[in-house]
Design an enzyme around this catalytic site. Structure first.
Site, short mmCIF file in Angstrom:
data_model
loop_
_atom_site.label_atom_id
_atom_site.label_comp_id
_atom_site.label_asym_id
_atom_site.label_seq_id
_atom_site.Cartn_x
_atom_site.Cartn_y
_atom_site.Cartn_z
N SER A 135 0.71 -1.25 -0.12
CA SER A 135 0.19 0.03 0.08
C SER A 135 0.79 1.33 -0.08
O SER A 135 1.70 1.26 -0.92
CB SER A 135 -0.98 0.00 1.21
OG SER A 135 -1.96 0.76 1.33
N ASP A 289 -7.78 -5.27 -6.60
CA ASP A 289 -7.62 -3.91 -5.73
C ASP A 289 -8.33 -2.99 -6.33
O ASP A 289 -8.27 -2.40 -7.48
CB ASP A 289 -6.12 -3.85 -5.56
CG ASP A 289 -5.77 -2.84 -4.50
OD1 ASP A 289 -6.51 -1.92 -4.35
OD2 ASP A 289 -4.66 -2.89 -4.04
N HIS A 319 -7.54 -5.30 -2.21
CA HIS A 319 -6.40 -4.58 -1.43
C HIS A 319 -5.74 -5.48 -0.33
O HIS A 319 -4.36 -5.48 -0.25
CB HIS A 319 -6.74 -3.06 -0.91
CG HIS A 319 -5.68 -2.22 -0.52
ND1 HIS A 319 -4.50 -1.86 -1.38
CD2 HIS A 319 -5.12 -1.94 0.56
CE1 HIS A 319 -3.70 -1.26 -0.72
NE2 HIS A 319 -3.86 -1.11 0.41
#
Length: 347
Positions: A135, A289, A319
């Site tokens: 991330s 995602d 994600h």
């Protein structure tokens, strides 16, 4: 047996005067970090694994351990906490005049420069066999490879990007609105965190962190939840009510919103910055995602050096395929880390 977890001690590296990209200076900048394993005599076994949005160093530990690619018996893994996350310098802990809503804007490059100083000044390290992250940790991974190409031998950004996309910014704007419009926010000068705003923040996040298929298939049951509402409250609301200060969240949100390696001094575009990367790389988006879809990272890879691999994490976890939430995806990411460490260095 090595002990991990949030209750274990960590260290702090302090930079007396740290100039920021916004033009202000943190006096001091404090970088909280934890290390796993031992630095060898040659100082060539260090790996940097930055944290992610609102995450702390212990939240990265799912990918570190005996028998894994990031085995502390072999590697010296440094996990630096992002500026703004509540452990490193943040609105919640900064001395006057920088505390609360007066905390300066932080950019991804600021985090990387502070980490670079930690690595070089505290440990005397000149090369890193690997930088990796999930991330916002992936965004820092890209920035490391752009800002310090002479240092980063390999890179593995997963579920993250070198530039925050417009659709991603729409999501971030909605989060900001939920917090700042909350009763009790008071321009960031609240006496107690506005719980209603944090719960609204969590509900917005719930629609993005996992894929549509994850919800359709009720995969949240695998996480021990008994209903959709139980998941929304027990996972998402609990996550953001767990010692996460709203001003800290807004600082990191602003860092995320402005993420772009093309803003690095010396470059005129994201494409030019990506083309400068020398590290051997595996770029790993997740199949579903919603923040960082595979097509965005395919675009990034198309501007990187020949041989850069795009490897998509399959499945419905969105994600959180890269967040250590399920053993199948954890094994997939771990295998990629091991494979990349076995490849020749890009520098």
């Amino acid at each position: 047996m090595t002990r991990y977890g949030r209750d274990e001690p960590y260290e702090v590296f302090e930079i007396e005067d740290f100039p920021l990209a916004c033009g202000r200076t943190l006096r001091p900048a404090r970088i909280a970090y934890r290390t796993y394993g031992e630095l060898n005599a040659a100082r060539d076994n260090a790996i940097v694994y930055p944290t992610w949005y609102s995450g702390r160093h212990w939240d990265n530990e799912w990918l570190i351990g005996e028998g894994m690619a990031l085995d502390p018996d072999r590697w010296f893994v440094i996990v630096p906490n992002m500026l703004g996350n509540g452990l490193s310098s943040s609105p919640s802990n900064a001395p006057s005049p920088d505390g609360g809503p007066s905390f300066p804007p932080i950019r991804v490059a600021d985090n990387v420069e502070a980490q670079y100083r930690l690595v070089t000044e505290r440990f005397g390290i000149s090369t890193l066999p690997l930088v990796l992250g999930w991330s916002m940790g992936a965004g820092q991974t890209y920035q490391w490879a752009v800002s310090h190409p002479e240092t980063v031998q390999r890179m593995l950004p997963f579920c993250g990007s070198p530039r925050t996309a417009p659709h991603n910014r729409v999501f971030l704007d909605s989060l900001r609105a939920a917090l700042t419009a909350s009763v009790g926010f008071d321009g960031g000068r609240y006496r107690t965190p506005p719980e209603a705003g944090l719960r609204a923040f969590a509900r917005i996040y719930a629609g993005w962190g996992f894929s549509q298929a994850f919800y359709w298939d009720e995969v949240w049951r695998e996480m021990g939840h008994t209903s959709l509402e139980d998941f929304a409250v027990g996972f998402w609301e609990a996550f953001f009510l767990d010692d996460r200060d709203p001003n800290n969240l807004l600082t990191m949100l602003d860092t995320w919103w402005h993420g772009d390696v093309g803003a690095t001094p010396g470059f005129t575009s994201t494409e030019q910055a990506l083309a400068s990367i020398r590290a051997t790389a595996i770029v790993m988006p997740a199949e579903k995602d919603l923040y960082f879809p595979p097509e965005d990272e395919a675009w990034a890879v198309s501007h990187m050096r020949s041989g850069t691999e795009l490897r998509v994490i399959p499945g419905v976890w969105g994600h959180f395929a890269g967040g250590g939430a399920n053993p199948v995806d954890t094994a997939f990411v771990d295998a990629a880390v091991a494979e990349l460490l076995a490849r020749p260095s890009g520098i």
